[in-house]
Design a protein around this motif. Structure first.
Motif, PDB file in Angstrom:
ATOM      1  N   ARG A  42       0.776  -1.203   0.154  1.00 34.81           N
ATOM      2  CA  ARG A  42      -0.153  -0.138  -0.179  1.00 34.81           C
ATOM      3  C   ARG A  42       1.053   1.055  -0.152  1.00 34.81           C
ATOM      4  O   ARG A  42       0.375   2.192  -0.407  1.00 34.81           O
ATOM      5  CB  ARG A  42      -1.113  -0.016   1.265  1.00 34.81           C
ATOM      6  CG  ARG A  42      -2.332   1.411   1.185  1.00 34.81           C
ATOM      7  CD  ARG A  42      -2.990   0.644   2.465  1.00 34.81           C
ATOM      8  NE  ARG A  42      -3.792   1.968   2.477  1.00 34.81           N
ATOM      9  CZ  ARG A  42      -5.303   2.243   3.172  1.00 34.81           C
ATOM     10  NH1 ARG A  42      -5.562   1.236   3.838  1.00 34.81           N
ATOM     11  NH2 ARG A  42      -5.828   3.764   3.485  1.00 34.81           N
ATOM     12  N   ALA A  43       1.867   1.028   0.964  1.00 33.74           N
ATOM     13  CA  ALA A  43       3.104   2.723   0.940  1.00 33.74           C
ATOM     14  C   ALA A  43       2.790   2.987  -0.625  1.00 33.74           C
ATOM     15  O   ALA A  43       3.724   3.605  -0.997  1.00 33.74           O
ATOM     16  CB  ALA A  43       3.869   2.139   1.664  1.00 33.74           C
ATOM     17  N   GLU A  44       3.647   1.432  -1.571  1.00 35.12           N
ATOM     18  CA  GLU A  44       4.298   2.088  -2.080  1.00 35.12           C
ATOM     19  C   GLU A  44       3.474   2.730  -3.689  1.00 35.12           C
ATOM     20  O   GLU A  44       3.975   3.578  -5.193  1.00 35.12           O
ATOM     21  CB  GLU A  44       5.325   0.632  -3.087  1.00 35.12           C
ATOM     22  CG  GLU A  44       6.202   0.164  -2.304  1.00 35.12           C
ATOM     23  CD  GLU A  44       6.172  -0.264  -1.077  1.00 35.12           C
ATOM     24  OE1 GLU A  44       4.933  -0.793  -0.597  1.00 35.12           O
ATOM     25  OE2 GLU A  44       7.344  -0.981  -1.142  1.00 35.12           O
ATOM     26  N   VAL A  45       2.310   1.699  -3.659  1.00 37.99           N
ATOM     27  CA  VAL A  45       1.541   2.367  -4.826  1.00 37.99           C
ATOM     28  C   VAL A  45       0.686   4.176  -3.924  1.00 37.99           C
ATOM     29  O   VAL A  45       0.276   5.183  -4.753  1.00 37.99           O
ATOM     30  CB  VAL A  45      -0.056   1.686  -4.378  1.00 37.99           C
ATOM     31  CG1 VAL A  45      -1.426   2.097  -5.237  1.00 37.99           C
ATOM     32  CG2 VAL A  45       0.134   0.792  -4.638  1.00 37.99           C
ATOM     33  N   ALA A  46       0.994   4.131  -2.507  1.00 34.56           N
ATOM     34  CA  ALA A  46       0.695   5.698  -2.295  1.00 34.56           C
ATOM     35  C   ALA A  46       1.670   6.466  -2.833  1.00 34.56           C
ATOM     36  O   ALA A  46       1.465   7.668  -3.362  1.00 34.56           O
ATOM     37  CB  ALA A  46       0.177   5.470  -0.969  1.00 34.56           C
ATOM     38  N   ILE A  47       2.907   6.291  -2.652  1.00 36.49           N
ATOM     39  CA  ILE A  47       4.343   6.773  -3.109  1.00 36.49           C
ATOM     40  C   ILE A  47       3.734   7.235  -4.564  1.00 36.49           C
ATOM     41  O   ILE A  47       3.501   8.600  -5.377  1.00 36.49           O
ATOM     42  CB  ILE A  47       5.063   6.601  -2.930  1.00 36.49           C
ATOM     43  CG1 ILE A  47       5.477   6.559  -1.639  1.00 36.49           C
ATOM     44  CG2 ILE A  47       6.471   7.365  -4.026  1.00 36.49           C
ATOM     45  CD1 ILE A  47       6.753   6.079  -1.289  1.00 36.49           C
ATOM     46  N   ALA A  48       3.154   6.571  -5.800  1.00 35.13           N
ATOM     47  CA  ALA A  48       3.068   6.820  -7.135  1.00 35.13           C
ATOM     48  C   ALA A  48       2.148   7.179  -7.054  1.00 35.13           C
ATOM     49  O   ALA A  48       1.775   8.205  -8.212  1.00 35.13           O
ATOM     50  CB  ALA A  48       3.258   5.025  -7.860  1.00 35.13           C
ATOM     51  N   VAL A  49       0.419   7.244  -6.676  1.00 31.56           N
ATOM     52  CA  VAL A  49      -0.956   8.286  -6.369  1.00 31.56           C
ATOM     53  C   VAL A  49      -0.516   9.075  -6.255  1.00 31.56           C
ATOM     54  O   VAL A  49      -0.410  10.296  -6.533  1.00 31.56           O
ATOM     55  CB  VAL A  49      -1.477   7.504  -5.972  1.00 31.56           C
ATOM     56  CG1 VAL A  49      -2.710   8.455  -5.998  1.00 31.56           C
ATOM     57  CG2 VAL A  49      -1.745   5.763  -6.748  1.00 31.56           C
ATOM     58  N   GLY A  50       0.715  10.037  -5.299  1.00 26.71           N
ATOM     59  CA  GLY A  50       0.917  10.840  -4.704  1.00 26.71           C
ATOM     60  C   GLY A  50       1.612  11.815  -5.992  1.00 26.71           C
ATOM     61  O   GLY A  50       1.614  13.218  -5.716  1.00 26.71           O
ATOM     62  N   LEU A  51       2.940  10.838  -6.921  1.00 25.54           N
ATOM     63  CA  LEU A  51       3.487  11.576  -7.894  1.00 25.54           C
ATOM     64  C   LEU A  51       2.432  12.506  -8.337  1.00 25.54           C
ATOM     65  O   LEU A  51       2.620  12.528  -9.851  1.00 25.54           O
ATOM     66  CB  LEU A  51       4.589  10.776  -8.175  1.00 25.54           C
ATOM     67  CG  LEU A  51       5.627  10.417  -6.831  1.00 25.54           C
ATOM     68  CD1 LEU A  51       6.835   9.567  -7.431  1.00 25.54           C
ATOM     69  CD2 LEU A  51       6.328  11.512  -6.778  1.00 25.54           C
ATOM     70  N   GLU A  52       2.297  11.014  -8.876  1.00 27.63           N
ATOM     71  CA  GLU A  52       0.918  11.553  -9.974  1.00 27.63           C
ATOM     72  C   GLU A  52      -0.235  12.880  -9.754  1.00 27.63           C
ATOM     73  O   GLU A  52      -0.128  13.758 -10.244  1.00 27.63           O
ATOM     74  CB  GLU A  52      -0.275  10.527 -10.249  1.00 27.63           C
ATOM     75  CG  GLU A  52      -1.143  10.574 -11.657  1.00 27.63           C
ATOM     76  CD  GLU A  52       0.044  10.307 -13.261  1.00 27.63           C
ATOM     77  OE1 GLU A  52       0.261  11.357 -13.676  1.00 27.63           O
ATOM     78  OE2 GLU A  52       0.686   9.181 -12.459  1.00 27.63           O
TER      79      GLU A  52
END
Length: 237
Positions: A42-52
């Motif tokens: 979940r943390a890695e996806v949160a980073i990717a979506v945050g960068l979006e």
């Protein structure tokens, strides 16, 4: 504008590096693997979506800045820059949908012991949004590159890079239904995606290195030995 292009290239690169490092599943992988990944990362996806969320204003800022610079330099390339801005706005909207669907996938994964039809649908919609973003990105890439080259901001070889890379993106996006169903046709567009990042970086560095003459009237690139500080024109070779 050059700094914005470099920042966008860096953000997209970091975003993809995070996803690859975490071992994200392909769209054609079994749905059980998709569920397990999102439940554990979940943390890695949160980073990717945050960068979006960062990528969208950087993209739109770069494209509107490019359009303004092209207009200042005369009529050459203005139609292409308008195309890039319009396509970029569409791209931003589709990527927003892509990020929202990814949020839905990762939030659902934390509550499920096994995949459900709703979870699989959310994952397919996420894949479909990414596939539909490819032709929008290809059009943005081609429009921006043609506008920059027509205005003398970039050399001709960057136009060829954009036509090839953007063409691959558009071709891959035409198969968005197949990609949403897990087809490997997505990989047809990946070289074009890499070309976009490379173009942003090279163009950004070129614009950052551009210098303004002491008279305040001319923008000139380091590779333009014929620049005349006394002229009132503007130009990058």
């Amino acid at each position: 504008m050059g700094a914005t292009a470099i920042a966008l290239a860096a953000s997209v690169t970091i975003q993809n590096a995070v996803v690859v490092w975490a071992g994200a599943p392909d769209y054609g992988d079994p749905i059980e693997k998709v569920l397990a990944f999102h439940a554990e990362h979940r943390a890695e996806v949160a980073i990717a979506v945050g960068l979006e969320a960062l990528n969208l204003p950087l993209l739109l800022g770069f494209l509107t800045g490019l359009h303004g610079l092209v207009r200042l330099r005369g009529s050459a390339g203005q139609d292409f820059s308008r195309l890039a801005v319009a396509a970029g706005a569409s791209l931003a909207a589709v990527f927003a949908l892509y990020a929202v669907m990814w949020n839905g996938v990762v939030l659902s994964a934390g509550e499920l012991a096994e995949p459900t039809p709703e979870f699989e649908l959310a994952w397919q919609l996420h894949a479909a949004a990414f596939a539909l973003a490819l032709p929008a990105l290809g059009t943005t890439f081609i429009g921006a590159a043609l506008a920059a080259q027509a205005s003398g901001l970039t050399p001709p070889w960057q136009r060829l890079l954009a036509l090839a890379g953007g063409g691959l993106l558009i071709a891959a996006g035409a198969a968005n239904l197949a990609i949403a169903d897990g087809s490997g046709l997505l990989f047809v567009g990946l070289p074009g995606y890499a070309a976009w990042i490379g173009w942003l970086l090279v163009t950004g560095v070129r614009l950052v290195r551009a210098r303004k003459h002491p008279n305040g009237r001319r923008l000139c690139a380091p590779c333009a030995p014929s620049c005349d500080p006394g002229s009132g024109t503007t130009g990058l070779s």
